[in-house]
Design an enzyme around this catalytic site. Structure first.
Site, mmCIF file in Angstrom:
data_model
loop_
_atom_site.group_PDB
_atom_site.id
_atom_site.type_symbol
_atom_site.label_atom_id
_atom_site.label_comp_id
_atom_site.label_asym_id
_atom_site.label_seq_id
_atom_site.Cartn_x
_atom_site.Cartn_y
_atom_site.Cartn_z
ATOM 1 N N GLU A 167 14.068 0.085 -8.913
ATOM 2 C CA GLU A 167 14.537 -1.113 -8.163
ATOM 3 C C GLU A 167 13.763 -0.973 -6.828
ATOM 4 O OE1 GLU A 167 18.975 -2.307 -10.317
ATOM 5 O OE2 GLU A 167 18.552 -0.457 -8.741
ATOM 6 N N SER A 221 21.630 5.448 -4.589
ATOM 7 C CA SER A 221 21.997 4.629 -5.582
ATOM 8 C C SER A 221 23.260 3.611 -4.895
ATOM 9 C CB SER A 221 22.661 5.244 -6.756
ATOM 10 O OG SER A 221 23.154 6.316 -6.504
ATOM 11 N N ASN A 276 23.557 -1.325 -11.292
ATOM 12 C CA ASN A 276 24.965 -0.516 -11.035
ATOM 13 C C ASN A 276 25.953 -1.703 -10.465
ATOM 14 O OD1 ASN A 276 24.533 1.817 -11.708
ATOM 15 N ND2 ASN A 276 23.929 2.495 -9.437
HETATM 16 P P1 NAI Z 1 21.188 16.914 -6.587
HETATM 17 O O1 NAI Z 1 22.309 17.390 -6.200
HETATM 18 O O2 NAI Z 1 20.899 17.100 -8.129
HETATM 19 O O3 NAI Z 1 19.918 17.063 -5.694
HETATM 20 C C1 NAI Z 1 19.957 16.913 -4.343
HETATM 21 C C2 NAI Z 1 19.047 18.079 -3.740
HETATM 22 O O4 NAI Z 1 18.851 17.711 -2.264
HETATM 23 C C3 NAI Z 1 19.642 19.640 -3.756
HETATM 24 O O5 NAI Z 1 18.865 20.347 -4.376
HETATM 25 C C4 NAI Z 1 20.015 19.639 -2.274
HETATM 26 O O6 NAI Z 1 19.688 21.027 -1.995
HETATM 27 C C5 NAI Z 1 19.209 18.708 -1.602
HETATM 28 N N1 NAI Z 1 19.528 18.359 -0.274
HETATM 29 C C6 NAI Z 1 20.805 18.014 0.258
HETATM 30 N N2 NAI Z 1 20.880 17.774 1.396
HETATM 31 C C7 NAI Z 1 19.684 17.918 2.072
HETATM 32 C C8 NAI Z 1 19.237 17.624 3.231
HETATM 33 N N3 NAI Z 1 19.757 17.380 4.026
HETATM 34 N N4 NAI Z 1 17.859 17.991 3.390
HETATM 35 C C9 NAI Z 1 17.042 18.562 2.163
HETATM 36 N N5 NAI Z 1 17.513 18.564 1.059
HETATM 37 C C10 NAI Z 1 18.868 18.313 0.848
HETATM 38 O O7 NAI Z 1 21.210 15.230 -6.838
HETATM 39 P P2 NAI Z 1 20.508 13.922 -7.456
HETATM 40 O O8 NAI Z 1 21.288 13.658 -8.737
HETATM 41 O O9 NAI Z 1 18.930 14.299 -7.646
HETATM 42 O O10 NAI Z 1 20.597 12.838 -6.380
HETATM 43 C C11 NAI Z 1 19.851 12.598 -5.195
HETATM 44 C C12 NAI Z 1 19.903 11.308 -4.819
HETATM 45 O O11 NAI Z 1 19.473 10.102 -5.922
HETATM 46 C C13 NAI Z 1 21.156 10.679 -4.130
HETATM 47 O O12 NAI Z 1 21.008 9.853 -3.192
HETATM 48 C C14 NAI Z 1 21.741 10.097 -5.591
HETATM 49 O O13 NAI Z 1 22.707 8.912 -5.019
HETATM 50 C C15 NAI Z 1 20.555 9.440 -6.013
HETATM 51 N N6 NAI Z 1 20.243 8.907 -7.571
HETATM 52 C C16 NAI Z 1 21.118 9.885 -8.478
HETATM 53 C C17 NAI Z 1 20.721 9.522 -9.672
HETATM 54 C C18 NAI Z 1 21.443 10.321 -11.059
HETATM 55 O O14 NAI Z 1 21.548 10.025 -11.772
HETATM 56 N N7 NAI Z 1 21.657 11.877 -10.497
HETATM 57 C C19 NAI Z 1 20.179 8.267 -10.102
HETATM 58 C C20 NAI Z 1 19.461 7.428 -9.164
HETATM 59 C C21 NAI Z 1 19.650 7.789 -7.765
#
Ligand code: NAI
Length: 388
Positions: free
Chosen positions: A153, A120, A191
């Site tokens: 997006e 994001s 954003n």
């Molecule tokens: P989250 O923390 O819920 O999930 C991330 C997952 O990725 C975790 O299960 C973690 O164990 C895993 N992970 C971390 N590093 C890793 C790696 N190197 N290899 C494999 N798995 C790995 O995070 P979330 O909220 O789902 O965000 C994920 C991405 O989406 C980020 O880039 C965030 O900026 C983006 N995003 C988040 C939004 C939100 O509202 N939470 C909205 C839009 C985009």
């Protein structure tokens, strides 16, 4: 990119899980991977429960839920992604981690496979530049919760192959989403353009013009926004909202329009982050209700107009700088953050001259760069032109 192709999802957290559901319901075989042991199994259980609820509500046939679940295969190593023609990553928001993941994936995937990032705030171009074939890297920014929020997006970076954005746009439409095309700039569309909804509202509060409940009430009752800015910041989490503001401000080389606020920083420091901690700008929990607003109609109109002028200015400036088309700018705010109207269509109702006058009055009063009108808005005010 056909309906039969396998899709890999990396990161089985909030976003990865949601995107996996969307891809599986669109008919793709999905391979799901997470670096944390047990995370994928946990995500599949959560997905089973989510689909079960949809069935119980009559929104999904039991056979469709079973079929979607059967299409999702948990995997324990990146090498299992080999047959995937599209991989979407939703891992931790960290540039080094995303670069490492994509370079590792390049060793595993076929030469034609597409690598998409759900980042994001990071630069798609910077992630792509780490890859051997940066032309197949693109941003696909879903909104939370991904199965419910229609907006995606689509963000080609500087090194992305011509035509890939169009292919991904078509694919997202086939997945039932509302895709928009967006330049690789900080905050993409939503954003960036939404920043004043929070920032200007906090500023109005800081100046003592109205209390938070009154500002929320004004934007809902006069503006037609679904949630007031303070309620919304509490829902998003003030830590997350502050971090997004800060990252957009820094990424734009400290552009004054995006300057974070001390009020929100103190809120984050206090640990009162919002709904998730039971206390934010408001108190949550059993029996807690929003404080009653105390805002006369004329003030509610003035507050709304000030915030709206800043939002319209952002949308106009994004159009001026070719971040996205006018249609996509309006669609993004409606489908990504539920705005009641597109901001440019909204601007047309009173005309650019009206909004330029509101901004000029603010700039005359405060003398701050923050209130400068976009050259496009000013040009349109001169000619009497409309956006749509
Ligand atoms: P989250 O923390 O819920 O999930 C991330 C997952 O990725 C975790 O299960 C973690 O164990 C895993 N992970 C971390 N590093 C890793 C790696 N190197 N290899 C494999 N798995 C790995 O995070 P979330 O909220 O789902 O965000 C994920 C991405 O989406 C980020 O880039 C965030 O900026 C983006 N995003 C988040 C939004 C939100 O509202 N939470 C909205 C839009 C985009």
């Amino acid at each position: 990119m056909n309906e039969k192709m396998q899709v890999g999802i990396i990161g089985a957290g909030t976003m990865g899980m949601g995107i996996a559901q969307v891809a599986a319901q669109a008919g793709h075989a999905v391979v799901l991977y997470d670096g944390r042991p047990g995370a994928v199994e946990q995500a599949v259980q959560t997905l089973r429960a989510t689909l079960g609820k949809l069935v119980a509500k009559g929104k999904l046939a039991p056979s469709e839920a079973d079929a979607a679940l059967a299409r999702i295969t948990p995997c324990g190593a990146l090498v299992d992604m080999a047959p995937c023609e599209l991989v979407v990553e939703a891992i931790v928001e960290d540039l080094a981690a995303k670069k490492k993941l994509f370079t590792d994936l390049e060793l595993v995937l076929g030469s034609q496979a597409v690598l998409a990032s759900n980042t994001s705030s990071l630069s798609i171009t910077a992630i792509a530049a780490a890859c051997k074939s940066p032309e197949r890297v693109i941003g696909l920014h879903f909104f939370n919760p991904a199965p419910l929020m229609p907006l995606v997006e689509v963000v080609p970076g500087l090194l992305t192959a011509t035509g890939l954005a169009e292919r991904m746009h078509q694919l997202m439409a086939r997945w039932g989403k509302s895709p928009v095309l967006c330049k690789d700039t900080p905050g993409f569309i939503v954003n960036r353009v939404a920043r004043p909804y929070y920032g200007e509202s906090i500023r109005i509060f800081e100046e003592g013009i109205a209390d938070m409940a009154s500002i929320d009430h004004a934007l809902k009752s006069v503006g037609g926004f679904r949630m007031g800015p303070f309620e919304l910041m509490d829902l998003i989490g003030n830590d997350i909202n502050f971090a997004v503001t800060r990252s957009v401000w820094e990424a734009f080389f400290f552009e004054p329009r995006y300057k974070p606020s001390l009020t929100q920083q103190r809120q984050v420091e206090s640990g009162r982050l919002g709904r998730k901690t039971g206390q934010g700008y408001y108190t949550y929990g059993d029996g807690a209700a929003l404080p009653p607003p105390v805002v006369p109609a004329a003030l509610a109109n003035a507050i709304t107009e000030r915030v709206l002028a800043m939002l319209i200015n952002e949308a106009a400036d994004a159009l001026f700088l070719k971040v996205a088309s006018k249609g996509d700018l309006d669609l993004a705010m409606q489908k990504g953050v539920n705005y009641p109207k597109g901001l440019l269509a909204w601007a047309d109702e009173q005309g650019a001259g009206h909004w330029t006058a509101v901004l000029d009055a603010l700039q005359a009063e405060y003398g701050e760069e923050r209130y400068r009108a976009s050259p496009l808005l000013r040009r349109m005010a001169r000619t009497g032109a409309h956006f749509h």
